[in-house]
Design a protein around this motif. Structure first.
Motif, short mmCIF file in Angstrom:
data_model
loop_
_atom_site.label_atom_id
_atom_site.label_comp_id
_atom_site.label_asym_id
_atom_site.label_seq_id
_atom_site.Cartn_x
_atom_site.Cartn_y
_atom_site.Cartn_z
N ALA A 1 0.79 -1.23 0.00
CA ALA A 1 0.00 0.00 0.00
C ALA A 1 0.82 1.28 0.00
O ALA A 1 0.25 2.36 0.04
N ASP A 2 2.15 1.18 -0.04
CA ASP A 2 3.00 2.37 0.02
C ASP A 2 3.95 2.48 -1.17
O ASP A 2 5.16 2.69 -1.00
N PRO A 3 3.44 2.36 -2.39
CA PRO A 3 4.36 2.38 -3.53
C PRO A 3 5.08 3.71 -3.71
O PRO A 3 6.27 3.74 -4.05
N ALA A 4 4.39 4.83 -3.52
CA ALA A 4 5.02 6.14 -3.73
C ALA A 4 6.15 6.36 -2.74
O ALA A 4 7.23 6.84 -3.10
N TRP A 5 5.91 6.00 -1.48
CA TRP A 5 6.96 6.17 -0.47
C TRP A 5 8.17 5.30 -0.80
O TRP A 5 9.31 5.74 -0.72
N VAL A 6 7.93 4.05 -1.16
CA VAL A 6 9.02 3.13 -1.46
C VAL A 6 9.82 3.60 -2.66
O VAL A 6 11.06 3.63 -2.64
N VAL A 7 9.14 3.99 -3.74
CA VAL A 7 9.86 4.45 -4.93
C VAL A 7 10.67 5.71 -4.61
O VAL A 7 11.82 5.84 -5.05
N GLU A 8 10.10 6.61 -3.84
CA GLU A 8 10.85 7.81 -3.45
C GLU A 8 12.10 7.45 -2.65
O GLU A 8 13.17 8.02 -2.87
N ARG A 9 11.97 6.48 -1.76
CA ARG A 9 13.14 6.05 -0.96
C ARG A 9 14.18 5.40 -1.85
O ARG A 9 15.38 5.61 -1.68
N VAL A 10 13.75 4.60 -2.81
CA VAL A 10 14.68 3.98 -3.75
C VAL A 10 15.38 5.05 -4.57
O VAL A 10 16.61 4.98 -4.79
N ALA B 1 -2.73 -1.98 -11.28
CA ALA B 1 -3.63 -0.93 -11.72
C ALA B 1 -3.79 0.15 -10.65
O ALA B 1 -3.77 1.35 -10.94
N TRP B 2 -3.94 -0.28 -9.40
CA TRP B 2 -4.06 0.67 -8.28
C TRP B 2 -2.76 1.45 -8.09
O TRP B 2 -2.77 2.67 -7.88
N THR B 3 -1.64 0.76 -8.21
CA THR B 3 -0.34 1.39 -7.99
C THR B 3 -0.06 2.50 -9.00
O THR B 3 0.48 3.55 -8.64
N ARG B 4 -0.41 2.27 -10.24
CA ARG B 4 -0.18 3.29 -11.27
C ARG B 4 -0.84 4.62 -10.90
O ARG B 4 -0.33 5.69 -11.21
N GLU B 5 -1.98 4.53 -10.22
CA GLU B 5 -2.69 5.75 -9.83
C GLU B 5 -2.02 6.46 -8.65
O GLU B 5 -2.30 7.64 -8.40
N GLN B 6 -1.16 5.74 -7.92
CA GLN B 6 -0.52 6.33 -6.75
C GLN B 6 0.82 6.99 -7.07
O GLN B 6 1.32 7.80 -6.29
#
Length: 247
Positions: free
Chosen positions: A42-51, A87-92
């Motif tokens: 549920a935290d894709p944006a946070w994880v990608v930002e950290r990466v 699909a949900w992740t793309r929106e985040q």
């Protein structure tokens, strides 16, 4: 140099934070991220930002199949729960974050090591290494003495002698394994964000190239909070419940 190996985070902030903290405490000098930063959690944006931050600081990062699905669309091989999560992740994610995932290479060679998500012989084919035959095929595809892969969500270590004899074993967490360069090695650290070996603790590993050792680690984390976030986001409940028993 001590190199922390982290893979299959799958948008699990709590597990990723716990692993990064332990890697720091164990003296990691660099980090290698082996793909699948998104999907399921549920935290894709946070994880990608950290990466992104870690890569800016010198971390190695390669693209996984779930990252690829964000960029190119899900493949027919993805199960329905994974497709819904994509699909949900793309929106985040922001356009810049999607562009970052698109910029990631499928494999990286660095200091005699190969870093790849699935395997060395067909990095974009996403074939799993589930046994010795796949491991041999991958090791034959590279001259690197140490290959580090993700994709498989449980920790395993393969090695091949100069005569081509292959062996594998399940590592014991916290026990350093000698991985000398006269053999070829293929290590799968196991999943940080969604372990599937019956143990819900997050996986990672540390490669010490000066001592030629590899140590696998497990880190308990607050998987109940992670699961509650998944349910609250409207993602499939099975993605939350599987975190409890590590399957």
């Amino acid at each position: 140099m001590k190199l922390a190996l982290i893979t299959d985070i799958h948008a699990n902030r709590e597990a990723f934070e716990a692993v990064l903290e332990q890697a720091h405490l164990h003296g990691a000098e660099r980090i290698a991220l082996l793909g699948d930063f998104v999907g399921y959690g549920a935290d894709p944006a946070w994880v990608v930002e950290r990466v992104q931050d870690l890569v800016a600081q010198g971390a190695i990062a390669v693209r996984g199949n779930h990252d690829d699905a964000i960029v190119l669309g899900p493949s027919p091989n993805l199960v329905e729960d994974a497709r819904r999560a994509i699909a949900w992740t793309r929106e985040q994610l922001s356009p810049a974050q999607i562009e970052f995932l698109a910029s990631l290479p499928y494999k990286v060679e660095d200091s005699g090591c190969l870093f790849v998500h699935a395997n060395a012989h067909a990095p974009t084919g996403w074939e799993y290494i589930t046994g010795r035959s796949e491991a041999v095929r991958s090791m034959h595809a590279t001259d690197c003495r140490h290959t580090f892969c993700g994709h498989v969500h449980h920790p395993t270590l393969y090695h091949m002698s100069s005569t081509g004899k292959i062996a594998d074993f399940k590592p014991v967490p916290g026990v350093a394994v000698p991985v000398p360069g006269h053999r070829q090695w293929l290590a799968i650290p196991g999943s940080t964000g969604q372990p599937r070996d019956g143990n819900p603790a997050a996986c990672w590993a540390m490669f010490d190239n000066a001592r030629a050792t590899l140590t696998f680690h497990r880190v308990p984390y607050d998987h109940e909070t992670t699961g509650a976030k998944i349910v609250a986001a409207g993602l499939p409940r099975t993605l939350a419940t599987r975190l409890v028993d590590g399957t």
